[in-house]
Write an enzyme that holds these catalytic residues in place. Structure first.
Site, PDB file in Angstrom:
ATOM      1  N   SER A 175       5.363  -3.382 -11.538  1.00 27.33           N
ATOM      2  CA  SER A 175       4.368  -3.046 -10.408  1.00 27.33           C
ATOM      3  C   SER A 175       3.323  -2.092 -11.253  1.00 27.33           C
ATOM      4  CB  SER A 175       4.646  -2.432  -9.288  1.00 27.33           C
ATOM      5  OG  SER A 175       5.548  -1.192  -9.710  1.00 27.33           O
ATOM      6  N   HIS A 183       5.615  -8.450  -6.961  1.00 22.56           N
ATOM      7  CA  HIS A 183       4.343  -8.817  -7.383  1.00 22.56           C
ATOM      8  C   HIS A 183       4.210 -10.100  -8.218  1.00 22.56           C
ATOM      9  CE1 HIS A 183       2.971  -4.533  -6.900  1.00 22.56           C
ATOM     10  NE2 HIS A 183       4.259  -4.224  -7.205  1.00 22.56           N
ATOM     11  N   LYS A 202       1.721  -8.330  -0.390  1.00 27.41           N
ATOM     12  CA  LYS A 202       1.006  -8.343  -1.570  1.00 27.41           C
ATOM     13  C   LYS A 202       0.228  -9.792  -1.434  1.00 27.41           C
ATOM     14  CE  LYS A 202       4.186  -5.192  -3.604  1.00 27.41           C
ATOM     15  NZ  LYS A 202       3.295  -3.874  -2.975  1.00 27.41           N
TER      16      LYS A 202
HETATM   17  C1  LIG Z   1       8.522  -3.978  -6.803  1.00 31.79           C
HETATM   18  C2  LIG Z   1       8.352  -3.749  -5.369  1.00 31.79           C
HETATM   19  N1  LIG Z   1       9.379  -3.739  -4.757  1.00 31.79           N
HETATM   20  C3  LIG Z   1       9.223  -3.595  -3.267  1.00 31.79           C
HETATM   21  C4  LIG Z   1       8.271  -3.025  -2.635  1.00 31.79           C
HETATM   22  C5  LIG Z   1       8.084  -2.589  -1.385  1.00 31.79           C
HETATM   23  O1  LIG Z   1       7.175  -3.599  -0.500  1.00 31.79           O
HETATM   24  P1  LIG Z   1       6.415  -3.017   0.842  1.00 31.79           P
HETATM   25  O2  LIG Z   1       5.482  -2.282   0.590  1.00 31.79           O
HETATM   26  O3  LIG Z   1       6.368  -4.496   1.284  1.00 31.79           O
HETATM   27  O4  LIG Z   1       7.633  -2.337   1.669  1.00 31.79           O
HETATM   28  C6  LIG Z   1       7.078  -2.722  -3.738  1.00 31.79           C
HETATM   29  C7  LIG Z   1       5.815  -2.000  -2.907  1.00 31.79           C
HETATM   30  O5  LIG Z   1       4.991  -1.762  -3.693  1.00 31.79           O
HETATM   31  C8  LIG Z   1       7.218  -3.018  -5.135  1.00 31.79           C
HETATM   32  O6  LIG Z   1       6.252  -2.844  -6.009  1.00 31.79           O
END
Ligand SMILES: Cc1ncc(COP(=O)(O)O)c(C=O)c1O
Length: 400
Positions: free
Chosen positions: A185, A213, A244
């Protein structure tokens, strides 16, 4: 002594930040004009820091689906999936996800964060082992902690380090779960998934890949890095988010292990929170359908990503290791990072300013993310804004 005394170092850090970068804590999206534009603190702004990869948060069909659901099913489920919170939409979305990923089963969670907490805390426990990439997201770290398993980190994107640790741990004769992300990310770099799958298979470990992502972004049909790398059969669990590329909120896990369904009954983050509202489920289902039907969105996303990445590189900025919809500029100096970020805001461009310890390198990042909904003019505007603020940094030198 008060309960808040421990926050003093945080308060001091916040004050210092406020003094050097007064806008940092004051970003309010006052009016959302579209998936790529908002009025921020009275100023029109191009949004280049959302994760709206396919631009679906303002898609007319997704909005219609959400409005229809809220009228017919109400604003919320007011209950857990285990009680009154499983509506037909939740079940249908789980079937659609399983079908899309060619897997036997899927579970929908309330957020991507909850999906990681739920899966990690349930799949492994005391006496078992998690081997995670050091640059994994906070939700993975928190899930690991909640699991009670022994947690080891391997060097970011280093399959040799992973294999060395797997070899050592194989003497312990217990379950090992390897956890990585598809597209990371912060820097937008891909995991070397084929080598990771080979290593986990050699030592009989399990593999969970967080494609938060990469869903809708990578792979011939948008299933993510495992599809792109042609190793889907070697991945035991894919976790993802609706927040996303699907433009909503929520999370999921898909797997070919028939026992996945049992996770529901053992997982506190599944049982003890309310399920997603009907409107969210309806827009997500529509977005998942669009992701499959309109591959031109992925093409437009990559055209925009390649343009921004190439331009910032030509301007001499230190960008991430490979082109991706996440285009991160690395800056060693905090003052410089504040100046550039504020300069971009003044020029009507919002990007994420990410500071250590949230960054992998310990440097500051100006993290842009690109959307299929950005027009060529908007991408050009973002590039011009970066060119204009370049003089505020010593780090960027035009490429020869
Ligand atoms: C790699 C990763 N996993 C999980 C999440 C969590 O997702 P959510 O914002 O839908 O709770 C994010 C959020 O940025 C993320 O970048």
């Amino acid at each position: 002594m008060t309960i808040f005394d421990k926050f003093q170092p945080l308060a001091a850090a916040r004050k210092e930040l406020e003094q050097s970068c007064d806008n940092f804590f004051n970003i309010v999206m006052e009016e959302i004009v579209s998936g790529t534009e908002a009025i921020v603190n009275g100023r029109p702004m191009i949004l280049a820091g959302s994760n709206n990869y396919l631009g679906l948060s303002f898609d007319a069909e997704c909005i219609d689906a959400a409005c229809d659901a809220v009228r017919k099913q109400g604003t919320g489920t007011t209950g857990s999936r285990m009680a009154n919170g499983t509506f037909s939409g939740h079940v249908a979305l789980e079937h659609e996800l399983a079908e899309f990923f060619h897997c036997q089963g899927a579970i929908v969670f309330s957020t991507g964060y909850v999906a990681n907490l739920a899966m990690l805390s349930t799949l492994v426990g005391s006496g078992e082992i998690i081997l995670m990439d050091a640059d994994c997201h906070a939700s993975i770290y928190d899930g690991c902690r909640m699991s009670g398993a022994e947690v080891h980190r391997f060097r970011h994107n280093d399959p040799q380090d992973l294999e060395k640790r797997l070899r050592r741990l194989s003497k312990r004769n217990t379950n090992v779960l390897v956890v990585v992300e598809g597209l990371y990310s912060m820097l937008g770099d891909r995991a070397p998934l084929a080598e990771i799958v080979a290593a986990k298979e050699k030592y009989g470990a399990y593999l969970l890949v967080d494609e938060a992502h990469s869903l809708g972004v990578l792979g011939a049909t948008g299933r993510g890095l495992a599809e792109e790398a042609d190793v889907e059969k070697g991945v035991d669990f894919v976790v993802g988010t609706f927040s996303k590329s699907l433009g909503a909120i929520g999370g999921f896990c898909v797997s070919d292990h028939p026992e996945l369904n049992l996770v529901r009954y053992a997982s506190r983050p599944y049982v003890f929170t309310a399920s997603s509202s009907p409107s969210v489920i309806a827009s997500t289902r529509k977005a998942l359908n669009i992701l499959q039907e309109r591959s031109e969105l992925r093409q437009r996303l990559w055209d925009n990503a390649n343009k921004l990445y190439g331009n910032l590189m030509d301007l001499g900025f230190s960008v991430g290791p490979e082109p991706s919809p996440i285009v991160a500029v690395n800056l060693e100096d905090k003052t410089e990072a504040f100046a550039l970020w504020s300069g971009l805001l003044e020029r009507g461009v919002y990007v994420n300013l990410v500071l250590p310890p949230a960054t992998p390198s310990g440097n500051c990042l100006l993290r842009s993310s690109v959307s299929a909904a950005h027009t060529p003019d908007q991408i050009e505007h973002i590039c011009q804004a970066f060119e204009a603020v370049r003089e505020l940094t010593n780090a960027a030198q035009p490429a020869a």
